[in-house]
Design an enzyme around this catalytic site. Structure first.
Site, PDB file in Angstrom:
ATOM      1  N   GLY A 285      -1.311 -42.992  -5.482  1.00 34.05           N
ATOM      2  CA  GLY A 285      -0.194 -43.936  -5.506  1.00 34.05           C
ATOM      3  C   GLY A 285      -0.446 -45.223  -6.254  1.00 34.05           C
ATOM      4  N   PRO A 328      -5.842 -40.434  -7.014  1.00 30.32           N
ATOM      5  CA  PRO A 328      -4.956 -41.006  -8.033  1.00 30.32           C
ATOM      6  C   PRO A 328      -4.508 -39.942  -9.035  1.00 30.32           C
ATOM      7  CG  PRO A 328      -7.241 -41.543  -8.524  1.00 30.32           C
ATOM      8  CD  PRO A 328      -7.243 -40.791  -7.210  1.00 30.32           C
ATOM      9  N   GLY A 329      -3.248 -39.973  -9.411  1.00 28.12           N
ATOM     10  CA  GLY A 329      -2.748 -39.074 -10.448  1.00 28.12           C
ATOM     11  C   GLY A 329      -2.217 -39.906 -11.605  1.00 28.12           C
ATOM     12  N   ARG A 330      -1.093 -40.578 -11.318  1.00 33.77           N
ATOM     13  CA  ARG A 330      -0.421 -41.400 -12.318  1.00 33.77           C
ATOM     14  C   ARG A 330      -1.375 -42.407 -12.992  1.00 33.77           C
ATOM     15  NH1 ARG A 330       4.908 -42.828 -11.518  1.00 33.77           N
ATOM     16  NH2 ARG A 330       4.584 -42.003  -9.426  1.00 33.77           N
ATOM     17  N   TYR A 383      14.626 -41.204 -10.374  1.00 36.88           N
ATOM     18  CA  TYR A 383      14.172 -42.373  -9.616  1.00 36.88           C
ATOM     19  C   TYR A 383      14.727 -43.700 -10.146  1.00 36.88           C
ATOM     20  CZ  TYR A 383      10.318 -39.149  -8.355  1.00 36.88           C
ATOM     21  OH  TYR A 383       9.559 -38.094  -7.936  1.00 36.88           O
ATOM     22  N   CYS A 410      23.612 -32.195 -21.622  1.00 36.01           N
ATOM     23  CA  CYS A 410      25.024 -32.329 -21.259  1.00 36.01           C
ATOM     24  C   CYS A 410      25.160 -33.067 -19.934  1.00 36.01           C
ATOM     25  CB  CYS A 410      25.657 -30.953 -21.164  1.00 36.01           C
ATOM     26  SG  CYS A 410      25.581 -30.107 -22.718  1.00 36.01           S
ATOM     27  N   GLU A 411      24.708 -34.284 -19.889  1.00 31.72           N
ATOM     28  CA  GLU A 411      24.769 -35.141 -18.702  1.00 31.72           C
ATOM     29  C   GLU A 411      24.884 -36.558 -19.196  1.00 31.72           C
ATOM     30  OE1 GLU A 411      24.330 -34.869 -15.252  1.00 31.72           O
ATOM     31  OE2 GLU A 411      24.218 -32.707 -15.466  1.00 31.72           O
TER      32      GLU A 411
HETATM   33  C1  LIG Z   1      -0.722 -36.099  -1.424  1.00 32.50           C
HETATM   34  C2  LIG Z   1      -0.636 -36.790  -2.718  1.00 32.50           C
HETATM   35  N1  LIG Z   1      -1.763 -37.242  -3.284  1.00 32.50           N
HETATM   36  C3  LIG Z   1      -1.746 -37.870  -4.477  1.00 32.50           C
HETATM   37  C4  LIG Z   1      -0.566 -38.073  -5.159  1.00 32.50           C
HETATM   38  C5  LIG Z   1      -0.607 -38.754  -6.478  1.00 32.50           C
HETATM   39  O1  LIG Z   1       0.135 -39.906  -6.529  1.00 32.50           O
HETATM   40  P1  LIG Z   1       0.051 -40.830  -7.808  1.00 32.50           P
HETATM   41  O2  LIG Z   1       0.248 -39.966  -8.990  1.00 32.50           O
HETATM   42  O3  LIG Z   1       1.137 -41.816  -7.633  1.00 32.50           O
HETATM   43  O4  LIG Z   1      -1.303 -41.455  -7.792  1.00 32.50           O
HETATM   44  C6  LIG Z   1       0.639 -37.624  -4.608  1.00 32.50           C
HETATM   45  C7  LIG Z   1       1.917 -37.840  -5.298  1.00 32.50           C
HETATM   46  O5  LIG Z   1       2.976 -37.515  -4.903  1.00 32.50           O
HETATM   47  C8  LIG Z   1       0.599 -36.963  -3.346  1.00 32.50           C
HETATM   48  O6  LIG Z   1       1.709 -36.493  -2.788  1.00 32.50           O
END
Ligand SMILES: Cc1ncc(COP(=O)(O)O)c(C=O)c1O
Length: 482
Positions: A285, A328-330, A383, A410-411
């Site tokens: 997150g 972390p992903g994003r 979002y 088409c939106e």
């Molecule tokens: C369980 C869990 N872990 C990690 C993440 C990654 O979140 P972010 O990409 O915001 O760091 C998510 C995103 O939905 C999630 O649901």
């Protein structure tokens, strides 16, 4: 839609007219503007990239991606070592996963968090050892659970009481070592940019609540009930408690409050059963910059704050620190990516700006249509997410116009950038670059209107490498059995 967009044009200081491009956020570290005005990424001129790969194209700056992975790992390892705790960084593959990316990030010392059998398959195809992979999901199928157990995943994050039984049954059927599970709890902490990406408040599908029903304080919370259920199953090994509070979080205090609640639950379980859960996962997150002027969360700062806070809480509770992990992903892949589009049409539209009758004010909004749209970036429509765009193939000294970058679907809600200043001579054939699209772009892409999904092209040291090829109409028609 953002409040600003709904209210008509703003003079937000985040608008940076094209031509004032400044390296740095929200662009990846390898983005430059050359002397003739064209952008380059990782030493590759975007005009060459567009000519060779076509547009739209997701462009991933490999050096930037790797550096972000290293900086998160370094920051958390250092900060947690200072308080005497270990930590693992799991990259949340839902942000974007491909075989090469999984390999790069594993080589940088990250583990891989997957949310479905499909993501698990990519991590395994990349050669990531099962013990460095986690499997999430609020409704894992028996097949997904079986595949995870066969692969020897390091942890299955269980999301409901039903799933406790389901994983236990699968582990029982296999025999052998108990299945390592974490239990996902909802702490009630609500953090992040938008309702749909804020996952720890109570009224949602993920996890088990820490709260007891009003008037039923003597009863166990759903989280405690599930922890006890896991402990009661010899086929399960209770590895940890998991909390993910949301996405695009820019205020670190939510992580600290959630961590305290998880540590309190861990202490309460230990007091009750004598079993001290060895690991705690604090989820992902970590927020990033999407617009000029915004600043991503600093991993060093957030790691120090969280480490200090969990150390203080554990001391207060009198429990030794667990091993921690984060997901972390994003923050790893988002800023490393941009999307390159070609402009197709430009249409000025006179819009009512306020007032009535002869006094009515109007303004002109220039609709700039590009060759992609909501199928390659659903986040603005889903979002209300805001993005920036920049003319990428040339400089222009034309006076800026208030533009809206829209797709070809088409939106009418098919908007990629609600408001941005672009040069008034923006025209068909120009390239636009939209930064910070590395996360939840390709991974959430669709084939709406039978538009094939764009490729993911990595750039590094002047070289390009296609990680995921462009879909073709033949790919789409191959699924249609006629
Ligand atoms: C369980 C869990 N872990 C990690 C993440 C990654 O979140 P972010 O990409 O915001 O760091 C998510 C995103 O939905 C999630 O649901």
């Amino acid at each position: 839609m953002s409040a600003a967009a709904a209210a008509g044009p703003t003079t937000s200081p985040t608008f940076s007219p094209t031509g004032t491009f400044v390296p740095g956020e929200p662009w990846s570290s390898g983005v430059r503007r050359g002397p003739d005005g064209a952008l380059s990424v990782g030493g590759v001129d975007v005009r060459e990239l567009a000519a060779a790969q076509g547009t739209p194209a997701y462009v991933l700056d490999e050096a930037d991606l790797r550096e972000r992975a290293r900086s998160y790992r370094r920051a958390f390892e250092t900060a947690f070592a200072e308080v005497g705790a270990g930590v693992d960084v799991y990259y949340a593959g839902k942000a974007f996963l491909s075989v090469a990316v999984a390999r790069w990030l594993h080589a940088e010392g990250l583990r891989i968090d997957t949310a479905t059998g499909g993501e698990l398959a990519v991590a395994l195809r990349a050669g990531v050892p099962g013990e460095h992979v986690g499997l999430h999901g609020n409704n894992k199928s028996d097949a997904e659970i079986a595949r995870a157990l066969d692969a020897g995943v390091g942890r299955i994050i269980v999301d409901s009481l039903v799933e406790v039984e389901r994983v236990a049954a699968a582990a029982r059927a296999r025999g052998g070592a108990p299945a390592p599970v974490m239990l996902r709890v909802t702490t009630g902490v609500h953090a992040g940019g938008h309702e749909y990406i804020s996952t720890a408040h109570e009224d949602q599908k993920f996890g088990l609540s820490l709260a007891t029903a009003p008037g039923a304080q003597d009863e166990d919370s759903p989280a405690m009930t599930a922890l006890l259920a896991v402990l009661a199953h010899p086929e399960l090994e209770l590895l940890g408690i998991h909390s993910h509070i949301g996405s695009q979080i820019l205020d670190p205090s939510g992580f600290e409050v959630a961590a305290r609640k998880v540590l309190e639950l861990r202490a309460a379980l230990a007091a009750r059963t004598g079993f001290l859960v060895p690991e705690v996962d604090l989820g992902g997150g970590y927020g990033i910059a999407y617009l000029p002027g915004e600043v991503s969360l600093d991993p060093d700062r957030i790691a120090k704050d969280i480490a200090a806070s969990v150390a203080a809480t554990s001391a207060e509770l009198g429990t030794p620190l667990p091993r921690f992990s984060i997901e972390p992903g994003r923050a790893i892949v988002g800023p490393a990516g941009l999307t390159l589009y070609t402009v197709g049409t430009v249409k000025p539209v006179r819009v009512a700006g306020g007032g009535a009758g002869p006094e009515a004010e109007t303004f002109v909004r220039t609709y700039v249509s590009i060759d992609g749209g909501m199928s390659d970036n659903i986040r603005p429509a889903l979002y209300g997410a805001d993005y920036h765009a920049e003319l990428a193939n040339r400089l222009s000294d034309a006076a800026p116009v208030l533009a809206r970058v829209v797709g070809k679907h088409c939106e009418s809600g098919d908007i990629v950038v609600h408001e941005v200043l672009l040069p008034g001579d923006v025209r068909a054939g120009d390239l636009l670059a939209v930064p910070a699209t590395g996360a939840y772009g390709r991974s959430m892409a669709s084939n709406y209107n039978h538009v094939p999904r764009p490729p993911v092209v990595a750039v590094a040291e002047g070289e390009t490498r296609v990680l995921v090829r462009r879909e073709t109409e033949d790919d789409l028609l191959a699924l249609d059995l006629g």
